[in-house]
Scaffold this motif. Structure first.
Motif, PDB file in Angstrom:
ATOM      1  N   GLN A 120       0.635  -1.228  -0.117  1.00 43.93           N
ATOM      2  CA  GLN A 120      -0.051  -0.037  -0.005  1.00 43.93           C
ATOM      3  C   GLN A 120       0.608   1.387   0.101  1.00 43.93           C
ATOM      4  OE1 GLN A 120      -3.091  -0.050   2.775  1.00 43.93           O
ATOM      5  NE2 GLN A 120      -3.856  -2.494   2.332  1.00 43.93           N
ATOM      6  N   HIS A 121       1.916   1.212  -0.528  1.00 47.53           N
ATOM      7  CA  HIS A 121       2.945   2.283  -0.698  1.00 47.53           C
ATOM      8  C   HIS A 121       2.517   3.025  -2.111  1.00 47.53           C
ATOM      9  CE1 HIS A 121       5.988   0.539   2.273  1.00 47.53           C
ATOM     10  NE2 HIS A 121       4.825   0.880   2.947  1.00 47.53           N
ATOM     11  N   TYR A 122       1.376   3.183  -2.330  1.00 40.97           N
ATOM     12  CA  TYR A 122       0.711   3.589  -3.722  1.00 40.97           C
ATOM     13  C   TYR A 122       1.562   4.517  -4.571  1.00 40.97           C
ATOM     14  CZ  TYR A 122      -3.096   0.535  -2.115  1.00 40.97           C
ATOM     15  OH  TYR A 122      -3.952  -0.287  -1.603  1.00 40.97           O
ATOM     16  N   TRP A 123       2.103   5.476  -3.815  1.00 39.87           N
ATOM     17  CA  TRP A 123       2.849   6.500  -4.603  1.00 39.87           C
ATOM     18  C   TRP A 123       3.968   6.012  -5.234  1.00 39.87           C
ATOM     19  CZ3 TRP A 123       2.649  10.555  -7.426  1.00 39.87           C
ATOM     20  CH2 TRP A 123       4.062  11.467  -7.761  1.00 39.87           C
ATOM     21  N   ASP A 124       4.801   5.318  -4.440  1.00 37.98           N
ATOM     22  CA  ASP A 124       5.784   4.751  -4.937  1.00 37.98           C
ATOM     23  C   ASP A 124       5.647   3.597  -6.116  1.00 37.98           C
ATOM     24  OD1 ASP A 124       7.439   5.859  -3.073  1.00 37.98           O
ATOM     25  OD2 ASP A 124       7.298   4.320  -1.452  1.00 37.98           O
ATOM     26  N   ALA A 125       4.345   2.921  -5.883  1.00 36.58           N
ATOM     27  CA  ALA A 125       4.230   1.963  -6.901  1.00 36.58           C
ATOM     28  C   ALA A 125       3.823   2.615  -8.381  1.00 36.58           C
ATOM     29  CB  ALA A 125       2.746   1.162  -6.648  1.00 36.58           C
ATOM     30  N   LEU A 126       3.142   3.925  -7.995  1.00 38.62           N
ATOM     31  CA  LEU A 126       2.581   4.744  -9.157  1.00 38.62           C
ATOM     32  C   LEU A 126       3.954   5.275 -10.077  1.00 38.62           C
ATOM     33  CD1 LEU A 126      -0.037   6.030 -10.411  1.00 38.62           C
ATOM     34  CD2 LEU A 126       0.767   8.024  -9.324  1.00 38.62           C
ATOM     35  N   VAL A 127       5.055   5.578  -9.268  1.00 36.60           N
ATOM     36  CA  VAL A 127       6.064   6.070  -9.868  1.00 36.60           C
ATOM     37  C   VAL A 127       6.731   4.888 -10.686  1.00 36.60           C
ATOM     38  CG1 VAL A 127       8.347   7.064  -9.510  1.00 36.60           C
ATOM     39  CG2 VAL A 127       6.570   7.884  -8.239  1.00 36.60           C
ATOM     40  N   GLN A 128       6.884   3.799 -10.091  1.00 38.39           N
ATOM     41  CA  GLN A 128       7.805   2.756 -10.550  1.00 38.39           C
ATOM     42  C   GLN A 128       6.909   2.204 -11.682  1.00 38.39           C
ATOM     43  OE1 GLN A 128      10.508   1.562  -9.723  1.00 38.39           O
ATOM     44  NE2 GLN A 128      10.509  -0.122 -11.094  1.00 38.39           N
ATOM     45  N   PHE A 129       5.537   2.052 -11.793  1.00 37.61           N
ATOM     46  CA  PHE A 129       4.699   1.539 -12.673  1.00 37.61           C
ATOM     47  C   PHE A 129       4.762   2.511 -14.049  1.00 37.61           C
ATOM     48  CE2 PHE A 129       2.148  -1.226  -9.488  1.00 37.61           C
ATOM     49  CZ  PHE A 129       2.842  -1.923  -9.919  1.00 37.61           C
ATOM     50  N   GLU A 130       4.672   3.817 -13.786  1.00 35.45           N
ATOM     51  CA  GLU A 130       5.132   4.786 -14.989  1.00 35.45           C
ATOM     52  C   GLU A 130       6.127   4.827 -15.603  1.00 35.45           C
ATOM     53  OE1 GLU A 130       2.864   6.914 -16.087  1.00 35.45           O
ATOM     54  OE2 GLU A 130       1.186   7.278 -14.610  1.00 35.45           O
ATOM     55  N   ARG A 131       7.001   4.440 -14.875  1.00 32.11           N
ATOM     56  CA  ARG A 131       8.410   4.375 -15.426  1.00 32.11           C
ATOM     57  C   ARG A 131       8.650   3.098 -16.636  1.00 32.11           C
ATOM     58  NH1 ARG A 131      11.729   4.208  -9.961  1.00 32.11           N
ATOM     59  NH2 ARG A 131      11.997   6.527  -9.657  1.00 32.11           N
ATOM     60  N   ILE A 132       7.733   2.103 -16.486  1.00 36.95           N
ATOM     61  CA  ILE A 132       7.809   1.035 -17.464  1.00 36.95           C
ATOM     62  C   ILE A 132       6.587   0.803 -17.899  1.00 36.95           C
ATOM     63  CG2 ILE A 132       9.801   0.003 -15.682  1.00 36.95           C
ATOM     64  CD1 ILE A 132       7.615  -1.794 -14.591  1.00 36.95           C
ATOM     65  N   LYS A 133       5.704   1.385 -17.901  1.00 35.62           N
ATOM     66  CA  LYS A 133       4.276   1.119 -18.578  1.00 35.62           C
ATOM     67  C   LYS A 133       4.554   1.038 -20.244  1.00 35.62           C
ATOM     68  CE  LYS A 133       2.420   5.948 -19.370  1.00 35.62           C
ATOM     69  NZ  LYS A 133       3.617   6.725 -18.953  1.00 35.62           N
ATOM     70  N   ASP A 134       5.479   1.675 -20.662  1.00 32.64           N
ATOM     71  CA  ASP A 134       5.632   1.570 -22.243  1.00 32.64           C
ATOM     72  C   ASP A 134       6.106   0.203 -22.767  1.00 32.64           C
ATOM     73  OD1 ASP A 134       4.376   3.905 -22.688  1.00 32.64           O
ATOM     74  OD2 ASP A 134       6.457   5.054 -22.251  1.00 32.64           O
ATOM     75  N   LYS A 135       6.789  -0.618 -21.680  1.00 34.64           N
ATOM     76  CA  LYS A 135       7.046  -1.826 -22.256  1.00 34.64           C
ATOM     77  C   LYS A 135       6.798  -3.056 -21.326  1.00 34.64           C
ATOM     78  CE  LYS A 135      11.369  -0.715 -19.497  1.00 34.64           C
ATOM     79  NZ  LYS A 135      12.743  -0.546 -19.703  1.00 34.64           N
ATOM     80  N   ASP A 136       5.788  -2.711 -20.287  1.00 33.27           N
ATOM     81  CA  ASP A 136       5.368  -3.777 -19.451  1.00 33.27           C
ATOM     82  C   ASP A 136       3.792  -3.403 -19.349  1.00 33.27           C
ATOM     83  OD1 ASP A 136       4.628  -5.189 -17.114  1.00 33.27           O
ATOM     84  OD2 ASP A 136       6.733  -5.423 -16.492  1.00 33.27           O
ATOM     85  N   PHE A 137       3.093  -4.489 -19.815  1.00 36.15           N
ATOM     86  CA  PHE A 137       1.443  -4.469 -19.890  1.00 36.15           C
ATOM     87  C   PHE A 137       1.023  -4.574 -18.358  1.00 36.15           C
ATOM     88  CE2 PHE A 137       2.254  -5.417 -24.321  1.00 36.15           C
ATOM     89  CZ  PHE A 137       1.401  -4.476 -24.963  1.00 36.15           C
ATOM     90  N   GLN A 138       1.628  -5.432 -17.693  1.00 36.78           N
ATOM     91  CA  GLN A 138       1.319  -5.618 -16.245  1.00 36.78           C
ATOM     92  C   GLN A 138       1.375  -4.303 -15.547  1.00 36.78           C
ATOM     93  OE1 GLN A 138       2.555 -10.214 -15.258  1.00 36.78           O
ATOM     94  NE2 GLN A 138       4.129  -8.964 -15.054  1.00 36.78           N
ATOM     95  N   ALA A 139       2.355  -3.538 -15.560  1.00 40.02           N
ATOM     96  CA  ALA A 139       2.318  -2.300 -15.107  1.00 40.02           C
ATOM     97  C   ALA A 139       1.354  -1.491 -15.530  1.00 40.02           C
ATOM     98  CB  ALA A 139       3.795  -1.642 -15.339  1.00 40.02           C
ATOM     99  N   LEU A 140       1.176  -1.347 -17.134  1.00 39.03           N
ATOM    100  CA  LEU A 140       0.224  -0.667 -17.410  1.00 39.03           C
ATOM    101  C   LEU A 140      -1.242  -0.946 -16.969  1.00 39.03           C
ATOM    102  CD1 LEU A 140      -0.442   1.514 -19.771  1.00 39.03           C
ATOM    103  CD2 LEU A 140      -1.046  -0.292 -21.206  1.00 39.03           C
ATOM    104  N   TYR A 141      -1.666  -2.404 -16.759  1.00 37.06           N
ATOM    105  CA  TYR A 141      -2.882  -2.746 -15.929  1.00 37.06           C
ATOM    106  C   TYR A 141      -2.811  -2.202 -14.690  1.00 37.06           C
ATOM    107  CZ  TYR A 141      -6.726  -5.467 -14.499  1.00 37.06           C
ATOM    108  OH  TYR A 141      -7.882  -5.991 -13.879  1.00 37.06           O
ATOM    109  N   GLN A 142      -1.938  -2.299 -13.852  1.00 37.82           N
ATOM    110  CA  GLN A 142      -2.094  -1.708 -12.407  1.00 37.82           C
ATOM    111  C   GLN A 142      -2.044  -0.345 -12.374  1.00 37.82           C
ATOM    112  OE1 GLN A 142      -2.722  -4.263 -10.980  1.00 37.82           O
ATOM    113  NE2 GLN A 142      -1.212  -4.774  -9.526  1.00 37.82           N
ATOM    114  N   LEU A 143      -1.583   0.669 -13.287  1.00 40.20           N
ATOM    115  CA  LEU A 143      -1.702   1.943 -13.329  1.00 40.20           C
ATOM    116  C   LEU A 143      -3.387   1.944 -13.766  1.00 40.20           C
ATOM    117  CD1 LEU A 143       1.201   3.000 -15.154  1.00 40.20           C
ATOM    118  CD2 LEU A 143       0.603   3.756 -13.009  1.00 40.20           C
ATOM    119  N   GLY A 150      -2.732   6.103  -4.773  1.00 43.50           N
ATOM    120  CA  GLY A 150      -1.447   6.907  -4.936  1.00 43.50           C
ATOM    121  C   GLY A 150      -1.572   8.244  -5.896  1.00 43.50           C
ATOM    122  N   THR A 151      -2.798   8.635  -6.295  1.00 46.44           N
ATOM    123  CA  THR A 151      -3.123   9.606  -7.208  1.00 46.44           C
ATOM    124  C   THR A 151      -4.506  10.047  -7.159  1.00 46.44           C
ATOM    125  OG1 THR A 151      -2.912  10.605  -9.509  1.00 46.44           O
ATOM    126  CG2 THR A 151      -3.484   8.191  -9.316  1.00 46.44           C
TER     127      THR A 151
END
Length: 357
Positions: free
Chosen positions: A86-109, A118-119
């Motif tokens: 539940q460190h959602y801001w940190d998760a958001l930042v991390q997923f944003e970094r990789i969303k263009d090459k990782d569909f799992q991150a895009l889904y979580q976003l 986190g937003t």
């Protein structure tokens, strides 16, 4: 959204938990490390000596080292670790970094923007990300498509981020349900059962079909719904035996609405002691949202179930059926029924007036 966006286990299509994340994480670590320090391997004896925060810290440290070594799985796993903690801001930042090459991150976003984790809530962005997954031809997006389609159907049904459309919601949910495929979205199958049960889009034969498919694939909500459909002959020939079987099994699995309907069945069968005991047990529930998260059942039906049980328990107290008569206690439970669902309480009050209850 009124119901939170559907979250999937991006590692194995099951409900995700921190313990399962760590299991996967350490398995992944051991597989990709020739000489993993013994100090961070959680064997059964050592795991009891490592506090939760310490374990998370060690996981984060190892994942960051893996990222530096260009391990392709590590960036998402780090974001998922933050998400589960539940460190959602940190998760958001991390997923944003990789969303263009990782569909799992895009889904979580997409989930995070839908639910405001986190937003600020941004339903349009949530819809955009889910649409990107649903439209992708990449094999890496395949295991996320059904869940993304379910969330898009929910967005159209509720009118979040898009113009409300029952037609589009139905189309997307049918695509997500994939004709009852157990590997597809079981939630979409159950949602279609509910969709075809409502007055605006009523088709009880279709409702029964979709609830049957969802129930066969493990849906607790649809199992309870099937019990009600058999009980009253909705979309299928009335079958009390099948109704009782569905309601009992769903009740044992924690379906509140099924439990309340089972209590009503006992009451109508004049099994007043069983009716009072079960109704009282259901009526003690308070936290509708928590029950919804635990059972994956719709909060409004959980509230209806608690209201129904509270009313019937109050009636047992009022008349001394299966329990010692207590007018003051009865008033308390009649009041709780009204608080949980005024419409259910009002309908049942008419049943008392006309001597049905």
């Amino acid at each position: 959204m009124h119901a939170r966006a559907h979250r999937v286990d991006l590692l194995s299509n099951c409900c995700f938990s921190f313990s399962r994340f760590l299991f996967y994480f350490f398995k992944f670590s051991i597989r990709t490390t020739h000489c993993l320090p013994v100090s961070i391997i959680p064997d059964p004896l050592k795991s009891q000596q490592i506090d939760h925060k310490g374990l998370v810290r060690k996981a984060e440290e190892l994942l960051r080292s893996r990222i530096k070594e260009d391990d392709p799985q590590a960036p998402f796993l780090l974001g998922q670790l933050f998400f589960e903690e539940q460190h959602y801001w940190d998760a958001l930042v991390q997923f944003e970094r990789i969303k263009d090459k990782d569909f799992q991150a895009l889904y979580q976003l997409g989930v995070m923007y839908f639910d405001g984790l986190g937003t600020k809530e941004d339903h349009k962005k949530g819809v955009e990300y889910m649409m990107n997954i649903a439209a992708s031809e990449s094999p890496k997006a395949k295991h996320l498509k059904f869940a993304a389609l379910f969330n898009l159907g929910k967005a159209y049904f509720e009118g979040y981020g898009v113009k409300q459309s029952d037609e589009e919601a139905e189309r997307l949910w049918i695509a997500a349900a994939d004709d009852g495929n157990p590997e597809a979205s079981v939630r979409a199958q159950s949602a279609l059962g509910m969709f075809f049960s409502r007055p605006e889009t009523k088709n009880l034969e279709k409702a029964f079909y979709w609830h049957s498919e969802a129930c066969g694939n493990g849906s607790l909500e649809s199992q309870g719904a099937l019990g009600v459909m058999y009980l009253y002959g909705f979309g299928i020939k009335k079958d009390i035996q099948s109704a009782m079987e569905c309601l009992k099994e769903a009740s044992e699995r924690g379906n509140i609405y099924a439990q309340s309907q089972l209590a009503v069945c006992y009451y109508k069968q004049k099994l007043y002691t069983k009716a009072a005991e079960l109704a009282k047990s259901v009526a003690q529930n308070e936290d509708v949202a928590a029950i919804g998260r635990a059972t994956d059942c719709q909060p409004r039906y959980i509230a209806k179930g608690i209201a129904l049980a509270a009313f019937y328990y109050a009636r047992c107290l009022q008349l001394g059926l299966g329990i010692q008569s207590d007018e003051e206690e009865a008033k308390k439970y009649f009041s709780k029924a009204c608080q949980m669902d005024p419409d259910v309480a009002a309908d049942l009050q008419f049943d008392i007036i006309f001597s049905i209850v």
